[in-house]
Design a protein around this motif. Structure first.
Motif, PDB file in Angstrom:
ATOM      1  N   SER A 159      32.134   8.793  17.099  1.00 53.11           N
ATOM      2  CA  SER A 159      31.564   8.628  18.438  1.00 53.11           C
ATOM      3  C   SER A 159      31.021   7.217  18.629  1.00 53.11           C
ATOM      4  N   VAL A 160      30.358   6.706  17.592  1.00 48.70           N
ATOM      5  CA  VAL A 160      29.805   5.352  17.679  1.00 48.70           C
ATOM      6  C   VAL A 160      30.924   4.317  17.674  1.00 48.70           C
ATOM      7  N   THR A 161      31.934   4.524  16.862  1.00 50.58           N
ATOM      8  CA  THR A 161      33.059   3.588  16.790  1.00 50.58           C
ATOM      9  C   THR A 161      33.760   3.457  18.136  1.00 50.58           C
ATOM     10  N   ALA A 162      33.799   4.544  18.893  1.00 49.65           N
ATOM     11  CA  ALA A 162      34.522   4.543  20.170  1.00 49.65           C
ATOM     12  C   ALA A 162      33.755   3.873  21.304  1.00 49.65           C
ATOM     13  N   LEU A 163      32.502   3.488  21.086  1.00 49.69           N
ATOM     14  CA  LEU A 163      31.724   2.870  22.163  1.00 49.69           C
ATOM     15  C   LEU A 163      32.281   1.494  22.524  1.00 49.69           C
ATOM     16  N   PRO A 164      32.231   1.124  23.801  1.00 50.37           N
ATOM     17  CA  PRO A 164      32.613  -0.242  24.168  1.00 50.37           C
ATOM     18  C   PRO A 164      31.590  -1.245  23.614  1.00 50.37           C
ATOM     19  N   PRO A 165      32.015  -2.452  23.281  1.00 49.35           N
ATOM     20  CA  PRO A 165      31.048  -3.475  22.862  1.00 49.35           C
ATOM     21  C   PRO A 165      30.018  -3.719  23.958  1.00 49.35           C
ATOM     22  N   GLY A 166      28.800  -4.043  23.566  1.00 48.41           N
ATOM     23  CA  GLY A 166      27.769  -4.351  24.531  1.00 48.41           C
ATOM     24  C   GLY A 166      27.112  -3.149  25.171  1.00 48.41           C
ATOM     25  N   SER A 167      27.308  -1.962  24.602  1.00 48.11           N
ATOM     26  CA  SER A 167      26.678  -0.760  25.153  1.00 48.11           C
ATOM     27  C   SER A 167      25.185  -0.726  24.825  1.00 48.11           C
ATOM     28  N   HIS A 168      24.419  -0.115  25.715  1.00 43.54           N
ATOM     29  CA  HIS A 168      23.007   0.184  25.458  1.00 43.54           C
ATOM     30  C   HIS A 168      22.956   1.620  24.937  1.00 43.54           C
ATOM     31  N   ALA A 169      22.565   1.798  23.686  1.00 43.05           N
ATOM     32  CA  ALA A 169      22.586   3.119  23.058  1.00 43.05           C
ATOM     33  C   ALA A 169      21.188   3.713  23.015  1.00 43.05           C
ATOM     34  N   LEU A 170      21.088   5.001  23.359  1.00 48.02           N
ATOM     35  CA  LEU A 170      19.837   5.744  23.298  1.00 48.02           C
ATOM     36  C   LEU A 170      20.058   6.990  22.454  1.00 48.02           C
ATOM     37  N   VAL A 171      19.307   7.111  21.371  1.00 42.28           N
ATOM     38  CA  VAL A 171      19.477   8.218  20.424  1.00 42.28           C
ATOM     39  C   VAL A 171      18.349   9.210  20.639  1.00 42.28           C
ATOM     40  N   MET A 172      18.703  10.420  21.066  1.00 41.88           N
ATOM     41  CA  MET A 172      17.695  11.438  21.371  1.00 41.88           C
ATOM     42  C   MET A 172      18.275  12.833  21.170  1.00 41.88           C
ATOM     43  N   THR A 173      18.864  13.076  20.008  1.00 43.67           N
ATOM     44  CA  THR A 173      19.474  14.382  19.753  1.00 43.67           C
ATOM     45  C   THR A 173      18.409  15.408  19.359  1.00 43.67           C
ATOM     46  N   HIS A 174      18.874  16.635  19.114  1.00 47.45           N
ATOM     47  CA  HIS A 174      17.986  17.732  18.735  1.00 47.45           C
ATOM     48  C   HIS A 174      17.639  17.718  17.249  1.00 47.45           C
ATOM     49  N   ASP A 175      18.241  16.795  16.484  1.00 47.37           N
ATOM     50  CA  ASP A 175      18.144  16.831  15.020  1.00 47.37           C
ATOM     51  C   ASP A 175      17.811  15.443  14.469  1.00 47.37           C
ATOM     52  N   HIS A 176      16.717  15.331  13.708  1.00 54.47           N
ATOM     53  CA  HIS A 176      16.312  14.032  13.166  1.00 54.47           C
ATOM     54  C   HIS A 176      17.359  13.457  12.216  1.00 54.47           C
ATOM     55  N   ALA A 177      17.998  14.309  11.435  1.00 55.69           N
ATOM     56  CA  ALA A 177      19.025  13.827  10.500  1.00 55.69           C
ATOM     57  C   ALA A 177      20.201  13.231  11.273  1.00 55.69           C
ATOM     58  N   GLU A 178      20.568  13.884  12.364  1.00 56.34           N
ATOM     59  CA  GLU A 178      21.658  13.358  13.197  1.00 56.34           C
ATOM     60  C   GLU A 178      21.245  12.044  13.838  1.00 56.34           C
ATOM     61  N   ASP A 179      19.989  11.964  14.278  1.00 52.37           N
ATOM     62  CA  ASP A 179      19.481  10.707  14.830  1.00 52.37           C
ATOM     63  C   ASP A 179      19.621   9.564  13.833  1.00 52.37           C
ATOM     64  N   ARG A 180      19.252   9.823  12.584  1.00 51.17           N
ATOM     65  CA  ARG A 180      19.293   8.766  11.571  1.00 51.17           C
ATOM     66  C   ARG A 180      20.730   8.324  11.292  1.00 51.17           C
ATOM     67  N   VAL A 181      21.650   9.271  11.235  1.00 48.71           N
ATOM     68  CA  VAL A 181      23.064   8.930  11.023  1.00 48.71           C
ATOM     69  C   VAL A 181      23.574   8.060  12.177  1.00 48.71           C
ATOM     70  N   LEU A 182      23.176   8.397  13.386  1.00 49.52           N
ATOM     71  CA  LEU A 182      23.618   7.634  14.551  1.00 49.52           C
ATOM     72  C   LEU A 182      23.045   6.218  14.537  1.00 49.52           C
ATOM     73  N   VAL A 183      21.750   6.088  14.222  1.00 51.74           N
ATOM     74  CA  VAL A 183      21.139   4.757  14.173  1.00 51.74           C
ATOM     75  C   VAL A 183      21.812   3.907  13.107  1.00 51.74           C
ATOM     76  N   ASP A 184      22.103   4.507  11.956  1.00 51.60           N
ATOM     77  CA  ASP A 184      22.797   3.797  10.876  1.00 51.60           C
ATOM     78  C   ASP A 184      24.151   3.279  11.367  1.00 51.60           C
ATOM     79  N   ALA A 185      24.919   4.140  12.038  1.00 55.82           N
ATOM     80  CA  ALA A 185      26.249   3.742  12.520  1.00 55.82           C
ATOM     81  C   ALA A 185      26.158   2.688  13.611  1.00 55.82           C
ATOM     82  N   LEU A 186      25.172   2.804  14.499  1.00 46.36           N
ATOM     83  CA  LEU A 186      25.010   1.821  15.574  1.00 46.36           C
ATOM     84  C   LEU A 186      24.632   0.452  15.020  1.00 46.36           C
ATOM     85  N   LEU A 187      23.760   0.421  14.015  1.00 46.00           N
ATOM     86  CA  LEU A 187      23.378  -0.854  13.403  1.00 46.00           C
ATOM     87  C   LEU A 187      24.553  -1.489  12.671  1.00 46.00           C
ATOM     88  N   LYS A 188      25.388  -0.677  12.052  1.00 46.65           N
ATOM     89  CA  LYS A 188      26.554  -1.209  11.336  1.00 46.65           C
ATOM     90  C   LYS A 188      27.540  -1.858  12.305  1.00 46.65           C
TER      91      LYS A 188
END
Length: 287
Positions: A159-188
């Motif tokens: 999901s993160v890989t498919a984002l267009p460059p320059g996107s503003h990402a907001l992480v607010m899922t129901h699961d803290h573990a999922e949030d952390r995985v998403l932040v890790d992928a977005l930073l990469k």
């Protein structure tokens, strides 16, 4: 597709496109003033008459789109010279570039705050990519909204890989573990315009150690905003949080234009007007 149908569809979808209009013609020309054509990176709708002249207009528009150059331009086409067409007339074409959505916002999470936030963003000329690993969480009417795409984020990395460059990402899922995985992928990725994480400072503190162990530097971690929302905003209700986040996004929005210069550059207009006033131009128009 007729140009005005294409223009309506593309502007509603927030897709980058150009509108080319014949604004002046002298001598024998393929189309009359007022003829229009809509151009995208891979489509052309309607026609200015075909031939080399039309290909040159399409090329000029696509170069501007590819370079994200939203400057309105007035192009001159001497058909016997620049375009090599035997009709030999002279055409001025106004090319207006529409960059599409002003910004792309990727919202990860279709919970209470996510739903309130998307409702607030819907009227804005922004593209919203709404993700959740539970597709049933999206409201039934979400799919019909313009510039809003609902996506299954069961595979967070994809999901993160498919984002267009320059996107503003907001992480607010129901699961803290999922949030952390998403932040890790977005930073990469390294090319997000901004990254926001819902939650408290203690939540963010608990994320930082595993993210450092994953190889992220302090400079990289400093890109993440947590808590999210405009400074000084109070309230913990979902709609209140969504209002604060929307206001914060407005502070991150690019200005989009130079206040001292809009439309066609003055030097270009002066050149056209001077040519129209010259004796040779008047003589040419009588031929």
């Amino acid at each position: 597709m007729i140009w005005h149908d294409a223009l309506h569809r593309l502007q509603n979808a927030g897709t980058p496109h150009a509108l080319a209009t014949v604004v002046g013609a002298a001598g024998s020309t393929p189309r009359e003033p007022g003829a229009k054509m809509v151009i995208t990176a891979d489509e052309v709708h309607d026609t200015l008459g075909g031939g080399t002249f039309e290909f040159q207009v399409i090329d000029a528009a696509r170069q501007a789109l590819a370079g994200h150059d939203t400057t309105t331009r007035l192009e001159a086409f001497p058909l016997g010279g620049r375009s090599g067409q035997c009709c030999g007339g002279y055409v001025h074409v106004l090319i207006e570039i529409f960059a599409g959505a002003e910004m792309t916002v990727a919202v990860f999470g279709a919970g209470h705050v996510g739903q309130a936030l998307v409702q607030l963003l819907a009227p804005l000329p922004w593209r919203v990519l709404w993700h959740d690993s539970r597709p049933e969480s999206f409201p039934s009417d979400a799919a019909g909204q313009v510039r809003l795409e609902c996506r299954d984020s069961s595979d967070s990395a994809a999901s993160v890989t498919a984002l267009p460059p320059g996107s503003h990402a907001l992480v607010m899922t129901h699961d803290h573990a999922e949030d952390r995985v998403l932040v890790d992928a977005l930073l990469k990725r390294g090319d997000c315009a901004s990254i926001g994480l819902i939650g408290s400072q203690s939540k963010w503190a608990s994320f930082q150690r595993p993210l450092r162990e994953a190889g992220h530097t302090q400079a990289s971690l400093s890109q993440v905003r947590c808590p999210i929302g405009i400074a000084g905003a109070q309230g913990k209700r979902p709609y209140e949080i969504a209002l604060a986040v929307s206001a914060e996004l407005l502070t991150l929005k690019p200005s989009g234009e130079r206040p001292d210069q809009r439309g066609i550059e003055p030097r270009v207009l002066r050149k056209v007007f001077d040519a129209d006033r010259s004796p040779n131009s008047k003589l040419e128009n009588r031929k």
